[in-house]
Design a protein around this motif. Sequence first.
Motif, PDB file in Angstrom:
ATOM      1  N   ASP A  16       0.822  -1.214   0.000  1.00 36.02           N
ATOM      2  CA  ASP A  16       0.000   0.000   0.000  1.00 36.02           C
ATOM      3  C   ASP A  16       0.851   1.258   0.000  1.00 36.02           C
ATOM      4  O   ASP A  16       1.945   1.299   0.539  1.00 36.02           O
ATOM      5  CB  ASP A  16      -1.003   0.002   1.156  1.00 36.02           C
ATOM      6  CG  ASP A  16      -0.313  -0.048   2.508  1.00 36.02           C
ATOM      7  OD1 ASP A  16       0.767   0.530   2.632  1.00 36.02           O
ATOM      8  OD2 ASP A  16      -0.854  -0.670   3.418  1.00 36.02           O
ATOM      9  N   ILE A  40       0.048   4.221   1.281  1.00 31.10           N
ATOM     10  CA  ILE A  40      -0.142   5.140   2.404  1.00 31.10           C
ATOM     11  C   ILE A  40       0.980   5.001   3.414  1.00 31.10           C
ATOM     12  O   ILE A  40       1.250   5.876   4.205  1.00 31.10           O
ATOM     13  CB  ILE A  40      -1.522   4.903   3.062  1.00 31.10           C
ATOM     14  CG1 ILE A  40      -2.588   4.961   1.989  1.00 31.10           C
ATOM     15  CG2 ILE A  40      -1.813   5.941   4.124  1.00 31.10           C
ATOM     16  CD1 ILE A  40      -3.932   4.497   2.438  1.00 31.10           C
ATOM     17  N   ASN A  70       1.663   2.064   5.546  1.00 34.18           N
ATOM     18  CA  ASN A  70       1.488   1.229   6.735  1.00 34.18           C
ATOM     19  C   ASN A  70       2.578   0.179   6.842  1.00 34.18           C
ATOM     20  O   ASN A  70       2.786  -0.410   7.882  1.00 34.18           O
ATOM     21  CB  ASN A  70       0.112   0.561   6.729  1.00 34.18           C
ATOM     22  CG  ASN A  70      -0.993   1.565   6.999  1.00 34.18           C
ATOM     23  OD1 ASN A  70      -0.718   2.727   7.281  1.00 34.18           O
ATOM     24  ND2 ASN A  70      -2.219   1.117   6.935  1.00 34.18           N
ATOM     25  N   THR A  72      -3.249  -2.556   9.468  1.00 34.31           N
ATOM     26  CA  THR A  72      -3.953  -2.991   8.259  1.00 34.31           C
ATOM     27  C   THR A  72      -3.097  -2.614   7.064  1.00 34.31           C
ATOM     28  O   THR A  72      -2.520  -1.537   7.039  1.00 34.31           O
ATOM     29  CB  THR A  72      -5.335  -2.322   8.112  1.00 34.31           C
ATOM     30  OG1 THR A  72      -5.156  -0.928   8.272  1.00 34.31           O
ATOM     31  CG2 THR A  72      -6.313  -2.825   9.123  1.00 34.31           C
ATOM     32  N   PHE A  73      -2.961  -3.501   6.140  1.00 36.57           N
ATOM     33  CA  PHE A  73      -2.153  -3.208   4.959  1.00 36.57           C
ATOM     34  C   PHE A  73      -2.581  -4.085   3.796  1.00 36.57           C
ATOM     35  O   PHE A  73      -3.338  -5.037   3.960  1.00 36.57           O
ATOM     36  CB  PHE A  73      -0.651  -3.377   5.254  1.00 36.57           C
ATOM     37  CG  PHE A  73      -0.276  -4.736   5.768  1.00 36.57           C
ATOM     38  CD1 PHE A  73       0.081  -5.749   4.902  1.00 36.57           C
ATOM     39  CD2 PHE A  73      -0.290  -5.007   7.134  1.00 36.57           C
ATOM     40  CE1 PHE A  73       0.418  -7.002   5.366  1.00 36.57           C
ATOM     41  CE2 PHE A  73       0.052  -6.265   7.605  1.00 36.57           C
ATOM     42  CZ  PHE A  73       0.400  -7.269   6.721  1.00 36.57           C
ATOM     43  N   VAL A  74      -2.084  -3.706   2.623  1.00 38.92           N
ATOM     44  CA  VAL A  74      -2.429  -4.423   1.390  1.00 38.92           C
ATOM     45  C   VAL A  74      -1.133  -4.828   0.702  1.00 38.92           C
ATOM     46  O   VAL A  74      -0.198  -4.033   0.644  1.00 38.92           O
ATOM     47  CB  VAL A  74      -3.228  -3.489   0.450  1.00 38.92           C
ATOM     48  CG1 VAL A  74      -3.531  -4.187  -0.862  1.00 38.92           C
ATOM     49  CG2 VAL A  74      -4.505  -3.021   1.101  1.00 38.92           C
TER      50      VAL A  74
HETATM   51  C1  LIG Z   1      -3.352   2.052   7.045  1.00 38.14           C
HETATM   52  O1  LIG Z   1      -3.663   2.049   8.438  1.00 38.14           O
HETATM   53  C2  LIG Z   1      -4.744   2.867   8.802  1.00 38.14           C
HETATM   54  C3  LIG Z   1      -4.864   2.820  10.303  1.00 38.14           C
HETATM   55  O2  LIG Z   1      -4.767   1.529  10.799  1.00 38.14           O
HETATM   56  C4  LIG Z   1      -6.025   2.370   8.102  1.00 38.14           C
HETATM   57  O3  LIG Z   1      -7.116   3.211   8.417  1.00 38.14           O
HETATM   58  C5  LIG Z   1      -5.789   2.371   6.604  1.00 38.14           C
HETATM   59  O4  LIG Z   1      -6.919   1.807   5.950  1.00 38.14           O
HETATM   60  C6  LIG Z   1      -4.568   1.524   6.275  1.00 38.14           C
HETATM   61  N1  LIG Z   1      -4.319   1.574   4.829  1.00 38.14           N
HETATM   62  C7  LIG Z   1      -4.415   0.507   4.056  1.00 38.14           C
HETATM   63  C8  LIG Z   1      -4.164   0.757   2.602  1.00 38.14           C
HETATM   64  O5  LIG Z   1      -4.692  -0.593   4.484  1.00 38.14           O
END
Ligand SMILES: *[C@@H]1O[C@H](CO)[C@@H](O)[C@H](O)[C@H]1NC(C)=O
Length: 401
Positions: A232, A234, A236, A266-268
């Motif tokens: 991902d 963002i 994470n 949470t990650f992808v």
């Molecule tokens: C990254 O972590 C944040 C907080 O846990 C979450 O809201 C967000 O969806 C996550 N990004 C991805 C792409 O999983």
Amino acid sequence: ILLAFPPTQVDHLATVEAVVTKGKRKKTTLVRLDVKPTELPDAPNGTKYFTIYLANPINSGESTTLEVLYLFTHFLEPFPAEIGQSESQLVYYRDSALILSPYHIKQQTTFIKTPSTKVESFTRVVPTSRAGTEMKYGPYEDHPPYSSSPILVHFENNSPFPVVEELVREVEISHWGNLQVTEQYTLVHGGARHKGVFSRVEYQSRPTLSGTSSLRYLLARLPPRVHSVYRDEIGNISSSHLRMDSRKSELEIEPRYPLFGGWKATFVIGYGLPLQDFLFESSDDRRYLNFTFGCPLLETVVDKLTVKVVLPEGSKDPLAVIPFPVEQHLETKYSYLDVVGRTVVVMEKKNLVPSHNSHFQVHYTFKPIFMLAEPLMLVSAFFLFFVACVAYLHIDLSIRK
Ligand SMILES: *[C@@H]1O[C@H](CO)[C@@H](O)[C@H](O)[C@H]1NC(C)=O
Ligand SMILES: *[C@@H]1O[C@H](CO)[C@@H](O)[C@H](O)[C@H]1NC(C)=O
């Protein structure tokens, strides 16, 4: 042969397997036996049963040796339930020194292995002894059916408890040669909850003492020949490394912050795979995908897994073949240039352990002519566009003459 479990254990039971050893001495082979949950009408105290089906009946006077493996998840209880950054994680393990069984047992010995030699306390049921990381209960002679003798062991366990609360894997087949996999993780550290504030200075200066039970990185085992791995954007995941050889690929993932008990991430991740390694033609002119079920992260428990196989547009009669029961349904997904949508085979399973990482197949029929649908649509769209341009340039729309 019946295996019995108390109701408190059944909820945690992820898998039961049984094998029988055939042959003598060094030339033994293991034969897997069928194990099925069974309801018995007069079960005492809500006992639950599994039946092991023997390959050959045992005649009077004969004997056989079985090996049974079962795995429980969420079974160790952290105590204390909350710990500070530099404290050790201690857990309770509850069991019975005598196995629950509907049979008379002539002799039984139970061994319990702990991850370290640090054992705070343990119940004694004479004879009980302890040496190093091993505790020995028994041998106990001649105990009647449904005997039980509860024990409690309190010991140090500084392993992080990586639990994937939810994993959604989407596997998209493109007949142009690619298999695209996207995985969405919700990961939690299931150990003792973190207490107080997190000090990164302390964490980094004393790595052996501080945060010993924290989750620092994860290892995902991916198929060989994986390409275009992404994670991902963002952030994470702070870094990842990919190691590849001819048999497997390993992706090391480091979350942005170490995970302490109760913390979530949470990650992808996504990757592409060569289609010819996973898609085959079966004899009846159908095609099938052969892929792994389960979670690529090593040594994790998965509370809920959803696997979605997205078939190419125009595929018909999908059929999933999977070695254990799962919930199944079909969905439709639209992506670029789709007209009728793609059939998605959705499979769901709760409480998964690494031994569920076996292969599954999705069979379907596909007429190769459908592969031409999208290029033809593009060709005709461009063609019409240029025809329109040509027409526009040649038509005189002026009012004045
Ligand atoms: C990254 O972590 C944040 C907080 O846990 C979450 O809201 C967000 O969806 C996550 N990004 C991805 C792409 O999983
Ligand atoms: C699926 O792949 C695995 C590993 O490559 C192989 O062992 C298994 O036989 C295959 N199953 C089918 C039905 O092709």
